[in-house]
Write a protein that holds these residues in place. Structure first.
Motif, mmCIF file in Angstrom:
data_model
loop_
_atom_site.group_PDB
_atom_site.id
_atom_site.type_symbol
_atom_site.label_atom_id
_atom_site.label_comp_id
_atom_site.label_asym_id
_atom_site.label_seq_id
_atom_site.Cartn_x
_atom_site.Cartn_y
_atom_site.Cartn_z
ATOM 1 N N GLY A 134 0.820 -1.206 0.000
ATOM 2 C CA GLY A 134 0.000 0.000 0.000
ATOM 3 C C GLY A 134 0.849 1.248 0.000
ATOM 4 N N GLU A 135 0.192 2.391 0.066
ATOM 5 C CA GLU A 135 0.893 3.680 0.056
ATOM 6 C C GLU A 135 0.607 4.427 1.341
ATOM 7 O OE1 GLU A 135 -0.063 7.036 -2.763
ATOM 8 O OE2 GLU A 135 1.658 6.189 -3.813
ATOM 9 N N ALA A 136 1.641 5.007 1.931
ATOM 10 C CA ALA A 136 1.487 5.734 3.191
ATOM 11 C C ALA A 136 2.145 7.096 3.100
ATOM 12 C CB ALA A 136 2.100 4.927 4.335
ATOM 13 N N GLU A 137 1.522 8.078 3.749
ATOM 14 C CA GLU A 137 2.093 9.423 3.827
ATOM 15 C C GLU A 137 3.048 9.493 5.012
ATOM 16 O OE1 GLU A 137 1.678 12.148 2.022
ATOM 17 O OE2 GLU A 137 0.016 11.643 0.673
ATOM 18 N N LYS A 138 4.231 10.037 4.763
ATOM 19 C CA LYS A 138 5.207 10.174 5.840
ATOM 20 C C LYS A 138 5.786 11.578 5.838
ATOM 21 C CE LYS A 138 6.767 5.485 6.834
ATOM 22 N NZ LYS A 138 7.969 4.659 7.091
ATOM 23 N N GLN A 139 6.401 11.921 6.968
ATOM 24 C CA GLN A 139 7.041 13.223 7.106
ATOM 25 C C GLN A 139 8.468 13.008 7.585
ATOM 26 O OE1 GLN A 139 5.887 16.328 10.240
ATOM 27 N NE2 GLN A 139 4.817 17.103 8.415
ATOM 28 N N GLY A 140 9.406 13.717 6.984
ATOM 29 C CA GLY A 140 10.797 13.572 7.360
ATOM 30 C C GLY A 140 11.471 14.915 7.539
ATOM 31 N N LEU A 141 12.641 14.890 8.179
ATOM 32 C CA LEU A 141 13.427 16.103 8.393
ATOM 33 C C LEU A 141 14.698 16.027 7.556
ATOM 34 C CD1 LEU A 141 13.205 16.604 12.272
ATOM 35 C CD2 LEU A 141 12.160 18.040 10.512
ATOM 36 N N LEU A 142 14.908 17.031 6.740
ATOM 37 C CA LEU A 142 16.125 17.120 5.943
ATOM 38 C C LEU A 142 17.031 18.143 6.600
ATOM 39 C CD1 LEU A 142 14.501 17.157 2.374
ATOM 40 C CD2 LEU A 142 15.362 15.188 3.672
ATOM 41 N N ASN A 143 17.902 17.661 7.491
ATOM 42 C CA ASN A 143 18.767 18.578 8.233
ATOM 43 C C ASN A 143 20.115 17.935 8.494
ATOM 44 O OD1 ASN A 143 18.317 16.738 10.325
ATOM 45 N ND2 ASN A 143 16.723 17.993 11.288
ATOM 46 N N GLU A 144 20.923 18.585 9.311
ATOM 47 C CA GLU A 144 22.295 18.126 9.555
ATOM 48 C C GLU A 144 22.358 16.806 10.308
ATOM 49 O OE1 GLU A 144 24.844 19.854 8.183
ATOM 50 O OE2 GLU A 144 23.237 21.092 7.359
ATOM 51 N N ASN A 145 21.261 16.386 10.927
ATOM 52 C CA ASN A 145 21.248 15.121 11.661
ATOM 53 C C ASN A 145 21.065 13.919 10.745
ATOM 54 O OD1 ASN A 145 21.518 16.399 14.206
ATOM 55 N ND2 ASN A 145 19.319 16.842 14.238
ATOM 56 N N ASP A 146 20.726 14.167 9.509
ATOM 57 C CA ASP A 146 20.562 13.091 8.529
ATOM 58 C C ASP A 146 21.857 12.986 7.730
ATOM 59 O OD1 ASP A 146 19.963 11.456 6.372
ATOM 60 O OD2 ASP A 146 17.971 12.308 6.042
ATOM 61 N N GLU A 147 22.668 11.986 8.039
ATOM 62 C CA GLU A 147 23.989 11.896 7.413
ATOM 63 C C GLU A 147 23.912 11.631 5.912
ATOM 64 O OE1 GLU A 147 25.805 7.610 7.927
ATOM 65 O OE2 GLU A 147 25.163 8.350 9.903
ATOM 66 N N PHE A 148 22.888 10.915 5.486
ATOM 67 C CA PHE A 148 22.736 10.686 4.049
ATOM 68 C C PHE A 148 22.377 11.983 3.328
ATOM 69 C CE2 PHE A 148 21.746 6.398 5.752
ATOM 70 C CZ PHE A 148 22.796 5.725 5.148
ATOM 71 N N TRP A 149 21.544 12.803 3.949
ATOM 72 C CA TRP A 149 21.161 14.082 3.362
ATOM 73 C C TRP A 149 22.365 15.011 3.235
ATOM 74 C CZ3 TRP A 149 17.934 16.538 0.471
ATOM 75 C CH2 TRP A 149 17.783 17.928 0.541
ATOM 76 N N THR A 150 23.161 15.124 4.298
ATOM 77 C CA THR A 150 24.327 16.016 4.256
ATOM 78 C C THR A 150 25.357 15.536 3.237
ATOM 79 O OG1 THR A 150 25.354 14.821 6.104
ATOM 80 C CG2 THR A 150 24.035 16.760 6.642
ATOM 81 N N GLU A 151 25.415 14.229 3.019
ATOM 82 C CA GLU A 151 26.364 13.690 2.049
ATOM 83 C C GLU A 151 25.868 13.839 0.609
ATOM 84 O OE1 GLU A 151 28.222 9.379 0.639
ATOM 85 O OE2 GLU A 151 27.104 9.523 2.514
ATOM 86 N N LEU A 152 24.562 13.656 0.400
ATOM 87 C CA LEU A 152 24.033 13.553 -0.958
ATOM 88 C C LEU A 152 23.408 14.830 -1.500
ATOM 89 C CD1 LEU A 152 22.200 10.106 -0.590
ATOM 90 C CD2 LEU A 152 24.463 10.509 -1.577
ATOM 91 N N ARG A 153 23.080 15.789 -0.637
ATOM 92 C CA ARG A 153 22.236 16.909 -1.061
ATOM 93 C C ARG A 153 22.806 17.761 -2.181
ATOM 94 N NH1 ARG A 153 22.675 20.360 4.597
ATOM 95 N NH2 ARG A 153 24.960 20.478 4.671
ATOM 96 N N HIS A 154 24.123 17.814 -2.337
ATOM 97 C CA HIS A 154 24.715 18.644 -3.384
ATOM 98 C C HIS A 154 25.065 17.840 -4.629
ATOM 99 C CE1 HIS A 154 24.765 22.036 -0.717
ATOM 100 N NE2 HIS A 154 25.519 21.406 0.150
ATOM 101 N N ASN A 155 24.684 16.562 -4.658
ATOM 102 C CA ASN A 155 24.977 15.713 -5.814
ATOM 103 C C ASN A 155 23.849 15.761 -6.836
ATOM 104 O OD1 ASN A 155 27.390 14.866 -4.707
ATOM 105 N ND2 ASN A 155 26.554 12.988 -3.841
ATOM 106 N N HIS A 156 24.186 15.438 -8.066
ATOM 107 C CA HIS A 156 23.173 15.303 -9.110
ATOM 108 C C HIS A 156 22.267 14.125 -8.758
ATOM 109 C CE1 HIS A 156 21.461 14.488 -13.107
ATOM 110 N NE2 HIS A 156 21.799 15.725 -13.424
ATOM 111 N N ILE A 157 20.993 14.202 -9.139
ATOM 112 C CA ILE A 157 20.026 13.171 -8.769
ATOM 113 C C ILE A 157 20.449 11.797 -9.287
ATOM 114 C CG2 ILE A 157 18.595 13.623 -10.794
ATOM 115 C CD1 ILE A 157 17.356 12.609 -7.267
ATOM 116 N N ALA A 158 21.083 11.744 -10.456
ATOM 117 C CA ALA A 158 21.553 10.463 -10.987
ATOM 118 C C ALA A 158 22.606 9.852 -10.067
ATOM 119 C CB ALA A 158 22.109 10.650 -12.397
#
Length: 362
Positions: free
Chosen positions: A26-50
């Motif tokens: 099924g499909e579920a709605e979720k909420q997340g935080l994109l901030n410095e505590n998310d190590e994947f976000w801080t690593e990937l945020r400046h990369n091209h989507i590919a």
């Protein structure tokens, strides 16, 4: 990745609403935080989507085949097949936490690509790059009637919400070029804009102009035209190649990156950017050393506690996410701290709204 998410998805102050698939399909709605505590976000945020999608796939494979899974296999006295190893690793607390974060970015990246495809942004982004750089992806110059034909053809089948954005880029990049006025009027006619959308283009014209009643006014007009020309196209500025240069949709390099490069090498033109206090020496060797030292736990202290000189920039009128990426790229390249701030963060939609809301009496 950061610019794309904030441009296409529901993100407010770092809080993102996204959809994910449950274990039952099924499909579920979720909420997340994109901030410095998310190590994947801080690593990937400046990369091209590919690159982001590629990295996520690699990390998921690494987790399934990581040392913890191998250790479990050794402990059991038997070689586990990949299915058994995956099941064993899933029972580990670190797996649950890591896969939860990765799963969030899988969903966000997928939503970015869905929106990108649905809105036909692949073709639009290529045209925007050609307009803003004055060249196609092969490096061939595209200008005058040839560029107009490209824009008019694109406007015919373009979604209404994208037409103003494309026309604004075309208008600003061509305004002031000899013989371009007729081309601009043809493009405006082809765009079939509403009154409110025409006001946006009209306000861009005001931004590109300045009162010429005085020498100061004329100087301001020249400076304004220089800024917009460098930002959207016109005469090419010399700058270091972007780290994302292998992607055809990232050929344009923002003006701020050029200015930061000049600032870091002490070659920023003082007539346009005067300094308060002693002027910096016109040499890349004359760099002020920061009195701050960063510990090994800091992202700025990875190289034997090296002392870094710092650069701080404030962008009045709003700072865009690609400008943040430019600062990040130069920070990595030059090993200097770069701090970028502004009156507020903007994406293309909010910027066009701001321009459209300019008071015509000012």
């Amino acid at each position: 990745y950061q610019a794309m998410a904030n441009d296409l998805l529901d993100v407010n102050d770092g809080v993102i609403n996204y959809k994910t698939t449950t274990n039952k399909g099924g499909e579920a709605e979720k909420q997340g935080l994109l901030n410095e505590n998310d190590e994947f976000w801080t690593e990937l945020r400046h990369n091209h989507i590919a690159k982001v999608i590629e990295t996520i796939k690699e990390r998921m494979n690494d987790i399934i085949q990581n040392s913890s899974g191998a250790a479990l296999a050794k402990k059991s006295g038997a070689d586990l097949d990949i299915t058994s190893m995956a099941a064993a690793v899933k029972s580990l607390p670190e797996y649950t936490q890591t896969m939860g974060k990765l799963g969030q970015h899988v969903a966000i990246a997928q939503q970015c690509m869905d929106a990108f495809s649905k809105q036909g942004l692949m073709d639009i982004s290529q045209i925007e790059q050609t307009i803003s750089t004055g060249q196609d992806e092969e490096g061939t110059a595209v200008k005058g009637a040839k560029l107009l034909a490209l824009v008019v053809d694109a406007l015919k089948n373009m979604p209404k919400e994208q037409r103003t954005r494309l026309l604004a880029i075309y208008f600003v990049s061509q305004k002031g070029i000899a013989g371009s006025d007729d081309y601009i009027q043809q493009a405006i006619a082809a765009a079939r804009l509403s009154n409110s959308e025409q006001l946006v283009i009209s306000n861009f014209s005001r931004l590109l102009s300045a009162p010429d009643a005085s020498t100061a006014g004329a100087a301001a007009a020249t400076a304004s035209k220089t800024v917009f020309s460098s930002f959207f196209g016109g005469k090419a500025a010399k700058h270091a190649a972007t780290a994302e240069g292998e992607y055809a949709d990232t050929r344009h390099v923002c003006l701020l990156k050029l200015l930061l490069e000049q600032l870091m090498s002490n070659s920023l033109p003082v007539d346009k950017y005067p300094a308060m206090g002693p002027a910096a020496a016109n040499s890349s060797k004359s760099e002020a050393k920061s009195v701050r030292k960063f510990g090994t736990a800091s992202k700025f202290g990875k190289k034997d506690n090296v002392q870094l000189s710092g650069v701080m920039v404030f962008v009045a009128g709003g700072v865009a996410y690609p400008e943040l990426r430019a600062g990040y790229e130069l920070m990595q390249k030059e090993s200097k701290e770069v701090i970028i701030g502004g009156s507020h963060l903007i994406n293309p939609d909010t910027y066009l709204v701001d321009v459209g809301a300019l008071n015509s009496g000012r």
